[in-house]
Scaffold this motif. Structure first.
Motif, short mmCIF file in Angstrom:
data_model
loop_
_atom_site.label_atom_id
_atom_site.label_comp_id
_atom_site.label_asym_id
_atom_site.label_seq_id
_atom_site.Cartn_x
_atom_site.Cartn_y
_atom_site.Cartn_z
N VAL A 281 0.84 -1.20 0.00
CA VAL A 281 0.00 0.00 0.00
C VAL A 281 0.87 1.25 0.00
CG1 VAL A 281 -1.76 1.26 1.29
CG2 VAL A 281 -1.77 -1.23 1.32
N VAL A 282 0.54 2.19 -0.91
CA VAL A 282 1.15 3.51 -0.79
C VAL A 282 0.04 4.53 -0.62
CG1 VAL A 282 3.33 3.15 -1.99
CG2 VAL A 282 1.30 3.63 -3.32
N ASN A 283 0.28 5.49 0.25
CA ASN A 283 -0.74 6.50 0.54
C ASN A 283 -0.28 7.86 0.06
OD1 ASN A 283 -2.86 5.11 1.99
ND2 ASN A 283 -1.27 4.69 3.50
N PHE A 284 -1.26 8.63 -0.36
CA PHE A 284 -0.97 9.95 -0.91
C PHE A 284 -2.10 10.86 -0.49
CE2 PHE A 284 -2.28 12.91 -4.13
CZ PHE A 284 -1.12 13.53 -4.54
N SER A 285 -1.77 12.02 0.04
CA SER A 285 -2.83 12.99 0.26
C SER A 285 -2.42 14.32 -0.36
CB SER A 285 -3.13 13.15 1.74
OG SER A 285 -1.99 13.59 2.41
N ALA A 286 -3.42 15.05 -0.82
CA ALA A 286 -3.15 16.25 -1.61
C ALA A 286 -2.39 17.30 -0.81
CB ALA A 286 -4.45 16.82 -2.15
N ALA A 287 -2.69 17.37 0.49
CA ALA A 287 -2.01 18.37 1.31
C ALA A 287 -0.51 18.14 1.27
CB ALA A 287 -2.53 18.28 2.75
N GLY A 288 0.25 19.14 0.98
CA GLY A 288 1.70 19.04 1.00
C GLY A 288 2.27 18.27 -0.18
N SER A 289 1.51 18.10 -1.27
CA SER A 289 2.02 17.34 -2.42
C SER A 289 2.27 18.27 -3.59
CB SER A 289 0.99 16.29 -2.83
OG SER A 289 -0.08 16.93 -3.49
#
Lengths: 316, 184
Positions: free
Chosen positions: A78-86
């Protein structure tokens, strides 16, 4: 369960793209995964050579946790990504962001995005399965699948002719649209109930009843799905724009024990969370024996495992 | 070339004798105070049920337990299998921690189902030992080092052939047939 079935679509973009057979297949598979989750070792190796990216362009706690657990119980990486700070903040387009992640050999994308239709758009650009974890106010298919799964546990497998009401902020709810589509596929009678300002005008065209009277709806229904008042979509500064005050909303559309006791038969109470206790539902009702709110959360992991399993298999 | 007929490998009278012999062989090695039968879904569980019924007749005092184990999620061909794999009901009402387990399947062929079954079994605890009982052992076709402890009948067959076990409950008669090609 009949053998060797597969989903009719390579993605889960919304309930709109699913057939009755698809929903039955997901529910039947979820039943077996629910059994897995109740074993001493709650993990199977089905997706052990598989990598899933969770792309959350909008906030989420429960859905994200639920997907991540489902992926891990299936042994996926699993890799996680959130828009904040990307790099989204640096102006990268959605397709570029996703293609960069896919270049790292990711096999499936679970995405939440604020724009309705973002998943549909992405599905035309990339060739891995996409699971919609919520697109703005449009659809939230896995929530509808777990809600109907929980309802079938509570009311019986055949929902034909059962009366299900979705109560509250219909306008801003992606749960409402996905739920009513799924319930209709399963043969249930669907009604939405809420203030005039929070029920979209076109809704009757989808073949649902519209009511603005919770007391009458309680008499009609076999189950109530109580939606959250979405303060974040109301307006700036915690102001409410769609009704005069929270107190007035609660007086007319809050589910209390007194209201429930007027029903001629016991009702099943659902809530997709997070609950605003004392607004759309009182603590007494939310914690009562008729509420299946925590069953919904438990079933959420099993249903998401089924969706991931069936979509991953379809590629194979 | 003449087409070969489908052949009855085990007719009903012999079928009954084999079940009876397998039950007696199990009793020879287990008193069933610490042993459970676990049938592999979907077809091994039928054999496990039959053996359990016979064991209960032979050992009225013993509490013979029988579970149904589904290994679909543990298979190694999940993404390479030609057809999608649909799971079956998993019905294990007991843990196998510290128990002796006799894993039961109808036909042993490549051994891959048993490999998946062993993994699936470990999700229900760590058994003290696991033995394998099969109705049909298709010799010389193993792809993994797995051998049965209790065997109904050895069969030498070529890979394209298919062994079909028929049960009175589903097909009206207990028998085993060798088909010249795998049914669709």
């Amino acid at each position: 369960m009949s053998e060797n079935q597969t989903l009719s679509s390579p993605h889960l973009l919304g309930i709109r793209g699913l057939s009755r057979e698809d929903i039955d297949l997901i529910h039947a598979t979820a039943t077996e995964f629910k059994d897995v989750l109740n074993r001493p070792i709650k993990k199977v190796p089905s997706l052990r050579d598989f990598t899933v990216a969770n792309l959350f362009f909008e906030n989420s706690t429960r859905t994200r946790l639920s997907f991540e657990l489902a992926e891990k119980r299936l042994s996926a990486d699993v890799v996680n990504f959130s828009a904040a700070g990307s790099s989204v903040k640096k102006g990268e387009t959605l397709v570029d962001t996703v293609n960069n992640i896919l270049a790292m050999k990711v096999d499936m994308v679970v995405m939440r995005h604020p724009h309705p239709g973002a998943h549909q758009f992405l599905a035309s650009k990339i060739d891995v399965p996409i699971v919609n974890a919520g697109d703005g106010t449009h659809e939230h298919p896995t929530q509808a699948l777990l809600d109907t799964f929980s309802l079938r546990e509570s009311l019986g497998q055949d929902l034909t002719g059962k009366n299900i009401a979705i109560v509250g902020d219909i306008q801003h709810s992606r749960v409402a649209l996905s739920n009513l589509l799924a319930l209709q596929r399963l043969g249930a009678n669907v009604r939405v109930c809420g203030p005039e300002t929070l029920v979209p005008r076109h809704l009757r065209e989808l073949g649902v009843e519209v009511s603005h009277d919770l007391d009458e709806t309680v008499q009609w229904a076999d189950a109530l799905n109580m939606l959250r008042i979405q303060m974040e979509r109301q307006g700036p500064d915690d102001s409410v724009r769609f009704f005069p005050s929270l107190r007035e909303y609660t007086m007319r559309f809050g589910l209390t024990m007194e209201r429930l006791e007027q029903a001629s038969r016991p009702l099943t109470i659902m809530h997709p969370g997070p609950i605003n206790r004392g607004v759309e539902i009182t603590s007494e009702v939310a914690d009562s024996e008729h509420a299946i709110i925590l069953d919904q959360v438990e079933n959420g992991v099993a249903v998401r495992m089924a969706v991931l399993y069936l979509l991953a298999q379809r590629r194979g | 070339m003449l087409e070969m007929q489908n052949q009855v490998l085990i007719p009903p009278p012999q079928f009954a004798l084999i079940l009876d012999r397998l039950a007696h062989q199990l009793i020879e090695h287990h008193d069933f105070s610490e042993t459970d039968l676990v049938g592999l879904q979907p077809r091994g569980s039928r054999l496990a049920e039959r053996l359990t019924a016979r064991l209960k007749e032979l050992l009225p005092e013993a509490n013979v337990r029988c579970g149904k184990l589904d290994a679909t999620f543990f298979r190694d061909d999940f993404r390479t299998h030609a057809k999608p794999l649909s799971p079956n009901v998993n019905d294990m009402e007991f843990d196998v921690e510290g128990r002796h387990v006799v894993l039961v399947d109808d036909v042993l062929f490549t051994g891959r189902t048993i490999r998946a079954g062993l993994d699936a079994l470990l999700a229900h605890g760590r058994p003290n030992s696991v033995a394998l009982a099969v109705l049909i052992d298709r010799r010389f076709s193993r792809e993994l080092p797995i051998e049965p402890n209790y065997i109904g009948k050895h069969i030498d067959s070529i890979g394209a052939q298919h062994v079909k076990v028929e049960w009175a409950e589903e097909h009206g008669v207990d028998q085993v047939i060798l088909l010249n090609e795998k049914p669709q």
